[in-house]
Design a protein around this motif. Structure first.
Motif, PDB file in Angstrom:
ATOM      1  N   PHE A  35      12.662  14.363 -84.627  1.00 30.32           N
ATOM      2  CA  PHE A  35      12.976  13.167 -83.844  1.00 30.32           C
ATOM      3  C   PHE A  35      14.368  12.644 -84.199  1.00 30.32           C
ATOM      4  CE2 PHE A  35      12.966   8.639 -82.831  1.00 30.32           C
ATOM      5  CZ  PHE A  35      12.510   8.664 -81.515  1.00 30.32           C
ATOM      6  N   ALA A  36      14.719  12.674 -85.481  1.00 37.77           N
ATOM      7  CA  ALA A  36      16.039  12.210 -85.909  1.00 37.77           C
ATOM      8  C   ALA A  36      17.138  12.991 -85.193  1.00 37.77           C
ATOM      9  CB  ALA A  36      16.179  12.356 -87.421  1.00 37.77           C
ATOM     10  N   VAL A  37      16.949  14.311 -85.081  1.00 42.12           N
ATOM     11  CA  VAL A  37      17.928  15.155 -84.394  1.00 42.12           C
ATOM     12  C   VAL A  37      17.949  14.846 -82.898  1.00 42.12           C
ATOM     13  CG1 VAL A  37      18.516  17.537 -83.781  1.00 42.12           C
ATOM     14  CG2 VAL A  37      17.780  16.987 -86.126  1.00 42.12           C
ATOM     15  N   GLU A  38      16.738  14.813 -82.282  1.00 47.17           N
ATOM     16  CA  GLU A  38      16.643  14.607 -80.829  1.00 47.17           C
ATOM     17  C   GLU A  38      17.190  13.250 -80.395  1.00 47.17           C
ATOM     18  OE1 GLU A  38      12.739  15.115 -79.245  1.00 47.17           O
ATOM     19  OE2 GLU A  38      12.505  17.131 -80.053  1.00 47.17           O
ATOM     20  N   ALA A  39      16.895  12.209 -81.177  1.00 44.43           N
ATOM     21  CA  ALA A  39      17.291  10.848 -80.801  1.00 44.43           C
ATOM     22  C   ALA A  39      18.639  10.452 -81.412  1.00 44.43           C
ATOM     23  CB  ALA A  39      16.216   9.858 -81.238  1.00 44.43           C
ATOM     24  N   ASN A  40      19.236  11.386 -82.162  1.00 46.94           N
ATOM     25  CA  ASN A  40      20.520  11.135 -82.821  1.00 46.94           C
ATOM     26  C   ASN A  40      20.454   9.881 -83.692  1.00 46.94           C
ATOM     27  OD1 ASN A  40      23.176  11.708 -83.500  1.00 46.94           O
ATOM     28  ND2 ASN A  40      24.020  10.548 -81.777  1.00 46.94           N
ATOM     29  N   LEU A  41      19.436   9.855 -84.538  1.00 48.65           N
ATOM     30  CA  LEU A  41      19.227   8.731 -85.455  1.00 48.65           C
ATOM     31  C   LEU A  41      19.207   9.249 -86.885  1.00 48.65           C
ATOM     32  CD1 LEU A  41      16.359   6.920 -83.533  1.00 48.65           C
ATOM     33  CD2 LEU A  41      18.601   5.922 -84.023  1.00 48.65           C
ATOM     34  N   PRO A  42      19.655   8.427 -87.852  1.00 50.75           N
ATOM     35  CA  PRO A  42      19.585   8.878 -89.246  1.00 50.75           C
ATOM     36  C   PRO A  42      18.144   8.992 -89.719  1.00 50.75           C
ATOM     37  CG  PRO A  42      20.306   6.579 -89.118  1.00 50.75           C
ATOM     38  CD  PRO A  42      20.259   7.088 -87.712  1.00 50.75           C
ATOM     39  N   LEU A  43      17.898   9.962 -90.588  1.00 50.18           N
ATOM     40  CA  LEU A  43      16.576  10.161 -91.188  1.00 50.18           C
ATOM     41  C   LEU A  43      16.602   9.630 -92.612  1.00 50.18           C
ATOM     42  CD1 LEU A  43      13.708  11.605 -91.178  1.00 50.18           C
ATOM     43  CD2 LEU A  43      14.905  13.576 -92.131  1.00 50.18           C
ATOM     44  N   SER A  44      15.682   8.741 -92.925  1.00 53.00           N
ATOM     45  CA  SER A  44      15.621   8.208 -94.289  1.00 53.00           C
ATOM     46  C   SER A  44      15.102   9.270 -95.249  1.00 53.00           C
ATOM     47  CB  SER A  44      14.684   6.996 -94.334  1.00 53.00           C
ATOM     48  OG  SER A  44      13.328   7.435 -94.251  1.00 53.00           O
ATOM     49  N   GLU A  45      15.232   8.995 -96.521  1.00 55.86           N
ATOM     50  CA  GLU A  45      14.496   9.785 -97.513  1.00 55.86           C
ATOM     51  C   GLU A  45      13.016   9.426 -97.377  1.00 55.86           C
ATOM     52  OE1 GLU A  45      15.820   8.464-101.354  1.00 55.86           O
ATOM     53  OE2 GLU A  45      15.135   6.411-101.011  1.00 55.86           O
ATOM     54  N   ASN A  46      12.165  10.132 -98.092  1.00 55.70           N
ATOM     55  CA  ASN A  46      10.751   9.761 -98.139  1.00 55.70           C
ATOM     56  C   ASN A  46      10.650   8.403 -98.830  1.00 55.70           C
ATOM     57  OD1 ASN A  46       8.006   9.515 -98.361  1.00 55.70           O
ATOM     58  ND2 ASN A  46       7.686  11.408 -99.514  1.00 55.70           N
ATOM     59  N   LEU A  47      10.245   7.372 -98.071  1.00 58.13           N
ATOM     60  CA  LEU A  47      10.217   6.002 -98.594  1.00 58.13           C
ATOM     61  C   LEU A  47       8.967   5.718 -99.425  1.00 58.13           C
ATOM     62  CD1 LEU A  47      11.476   4.214 -95.359  1.00 58.13           C
ATOM     63  CD2 LEU A  47      12.807   4.713 -97.418  1.00 58.13           C
ATOM     64  N   SER A  48       8.009   6.645 -99.391  1.00 56.52           N
ATOM     65  CA  SER A  48       6.799   6.476-100.203  1.00 56.52           C
ATOM     66  C   SER A  48       7.070   6.963-101.617  1.00 56.52           C
ATOM     67  CB  SER A  48       5.638   7.265 -99.596  1.00 56.52           C
ATOM     68  OG  SER A  48       4.515   7.205-100.443  1.00 56.52           O
ATOM     69  N   LYS A  49       6.738   6.117-102.565  1.00 57.97           N
ATOM     70  CA  LYS A  49       6.950   6.484-103.975  1.00 57.97           C
ATOM     71  C   LYS A  49       5.670   7.048-104.602  1.00 57.97           C
ATOM     72  CE  LYS A  49      11.116   4.763-103.744  1.00 57.97           C
ATOM     73  NZ  LYS A  49      11.352   5.094-102.330  1.00 57.97           N
ATOM     74  N   SER A  50       4.678   7.317-103.758  1.00 56.23           N
ATOM     75  CA  SER A  50       3.401   7.857-104.234  1.00 56.23           C
ATOM     76  C   SER A  50       3.189   9.216-103.586  1.00 56.23           C
ATOM     77  CB  SER A  50       2.281   6.884-103.846  1.00 56.23           C
ATOM     78  OG  SER A  50       1.142   7.572-103.396  1.00 56.23           O
ATOM     79  N   ASP A  51       2.367  10.061-104.194  1.00 52.98           N
ATOM     80  CA  ASP A  51       2.098  11.371-103.595  1.00 52.98           C
ATOM     81  C   ASP A  51       0.932  11.319-102.610  1.00 52.98           C
ATOM     82  OD1 ASP A  51      -0.007  11.068-105.324  1.00 52.98           O
ATOM     83  OD2 ASP A  51       0.218  13.021-106.302  1.00 52.98           O
ATOM     84  N   ARG A  52       0.380  10.120-102.374  1.00 54.06           N
ATOM     85  CA  ARG A  52      -0.764  10.014-101.447  1.00 54.06           C
ATOM     86  C   ARG A  52      -0.330  10.165 -99.992  1.00 54.06           C
ATOM     87  NH1 ARG A  52      -5.469  10.882-104.056  1.00 54.06           N
ATOM     88  NH2 ARG A  52      -5.511   9.724-106.020  1.00 54.06           N
ATOM     89  N   PHE A  53       0.787   9.536 -99.661  1.00 53.74           N
ATOM     90  CA  PHE A  53       1.274   9.548 -98.286  1.00 53.74           C
ATOM     91  C   PHE A  53       2.780   9.765 -98.291  1.00 53.74           C
ATOM     92  CE2 PHE A  53      -2.336   6.498 -98.297  1.00 53.74           C
ATOM     93  CZ  PHE A  53      -3.194   7.182 -97.454  1.00 53.74           C
ATOM     94  N   CYS A  54       3.298  10.288 -97.174  1.00 56.91           N
ATOM     95  CA  CYS A  54       4.742  10.332 -96.981  1.00 56.91           C
ATOM     96  C   CYS A  54       5.109   9.258 -95.954  1.00 56.91           C
ATOM     97  CB  CYS A  54       5.200  11.712 -96.514  1.00 56.91           C
ATOM     98  SG  CYS A  54       4.751  12.115 -94.812  1.00 56.91           S
ATOM     99  N   MET A  55       6.357   8.805 -95.991  1.00 57.61           N
ATOM    100  CA  MET A  55       6.829   7.793 -95.044  1.00 57.61           C
ATOM    101  C   MET A  55       8.315   8.009 -94.786  1.00 57.61           C
ATOM    102  SD  MET A  55       7.042   3.636 -95.492  1.00 57.61           S
ATOM    103  CE  MET A  55       5.296   3.277 -95.330  1.00 57.61           C
ATOM    104  N   PHE A  56       8.660   8.261 -93.529  1.00 52.45           N
ATOM    105  CA  PHE A  56      10.055   8.446 -93.136  1.00 52.45           C
ATOM    106  C   PHE A  56      10.397   7.443 -92.040  1.00 52.45           C
ATOM    107  CE2 PHE A  56       8.655  12.521 -94.784  1.00 52.45           C
ATOM    108  CZ  PHE A  56       9.696  12.887 -95.609  1.00 52.45           C
ATOM    109  N   LYS A  57      11.670   7.072 -91.978  1.00 55.31           N
ATOM    110  CA  LYS A  57      12.112   6.112 -90.965  1.00 55.31           C
ATOM    111  C   LYS A  57      13.286   6.714 -90.205  1.00 55.31           C
ATOM    112  CE  LYS A  57      13.050   1.153 -90.526  1.00 55.31           C
ATOM    113  NZ  LYS A  57      14.409   1.182 -89.947  1.00 55.31           N
TER     114      LYS A  57
END
Length: 293
Positions: A63-85
């Motif tokens: 989506f970051a590539v398609e929408a020409n938007l920056p991709l965040s790092e993984n914002l989750s600091k736990s290994d339970r879930f991932c979170m990108f913005k």
């Protein structure tokens, strides 16, 4: 019909949190005291979620590539879930089944409430078992049934059984169906049956245990389709629909079918077909979001 609450905010209803200066969102490793939550998450308009962390990370990068938007790092600091913005879109995985999803969703609802995010739309993308539909069909859910075939999410709270209504946004669902048709993605809509397990709860014949006959299984599938308009089985829809509704947020469930359960219990599509099917909910949802941001 569910809609965003007062001022379009994502709502929480918990008097115990009122006036608290800190709240540790344990399963993401994010705290109010150490993260400027409004600065990071205040612009979120869409939350896209699905079971697999690997798949959600892939969707976020695409989506970051398609929408020409920056991709965040993984914002989750736990290994339970991932979170990108990616700009106003948050990508989070939810694991498998309603218990895992409920943990993620409660913490994301709190996160967006603390962020003062407004008019946020939640969309679950996933795979499912179709009932009387061809593999590869995308089902946009019109509602969610529990294992007792009621439009209700059941919680057991302090020794009591509590029922929560499962409501998705009908306008959002119809817009997603229209987008699928524009993209030539095979699409249908109807109810989803949210099972609490993958095998017996979905009437499969291939689990470690089975105490019903082949005839009973097929009679059950026919009843679901003909009498209830159930299009697919999955394992998260009741919780997802109920919690987003309680938070006053618009929500939709978009799941591709990997098989027609009237023809068997095992997924028999090729690896190439599987990858193509898995991309269909993403193609649909990303096109829908790109039109609106």
């Amino acid at each position: 019909m569910c809609h965003n609450g007062v001022n379009g905010l994502v709502h929480i209803y918990n008097p115990h949190l009122e006036g608290a200066s800190d709240d540790h969102l344990y399963h993401f490793g994010i705290s109010r005291a150490t993260t400027d939550i409004p600065a990071v998450f205040g612009d979120v308009k869409f939350v896209c979620t699905g079971g697999s962390a690997t798949r959600i990370a892939m969707y976020a990068k695409l989506f970051a590539v398609e929408a020409n938007l920056p991709l965040s790092e993984n914002l989750s600091k736990s290994d339970r879930f991932c979170m990108f913005k990616t700009g106003p879109v948050l990508w989070v995985n939810h694991g498998m089944g309603t218990p895992s999803l409920s943990i993620m969703l409660v913490e994301v609802i709190k996160l967006l409430h603390y962020a003062n995010a407004t008019d946020t739309v939640f969309i679950r993308m996933g795979t499912s078992g179709g009932i009387g539909v061809n593999p590869g069909t995308v089902i946009v859910s019109t509602g969610a049934l529990n294992g007792m075939l009621e439009e209700s999410y059941v919680q057991y709270i302090m020794g009591k059984k509590v029922n929560r209504p499962t409501k998705v946004d009908p306008k959002l669902a119809s817009e997603l169906v229209e987008t699928a048709k524009e993209l030539d993605v095979p699409v249908d809509s109807g109810l989803s049956l949210c099972a609490d397990d993958f095998y017996e709860g979905q009437g499969r014949l291939d689990g470690a245990f089975c105490e019903y006959s082949t005839e009973e299984k097929f009679a059950f599938l026919r009843m679901l389709r003909d009498e209830k308009n159930v299009m697919n089985f999955e394992m998260e829809s009741t919780c997802f629909a109920a919690l987003t509704h309680r938070a006053g947020a618009r929500a939709a469930i978009v799941c591709v079918t990997l098989l027609n359960r009237e023809e068997g219990d095992q997924v028999k599509v090729s690896h190439e077909e599987y990858l193509e099917f898995e991309m269909r909910p993403f193609r649909l949802v990303s096109a829908y979001i790109k039109e609106r941001i």
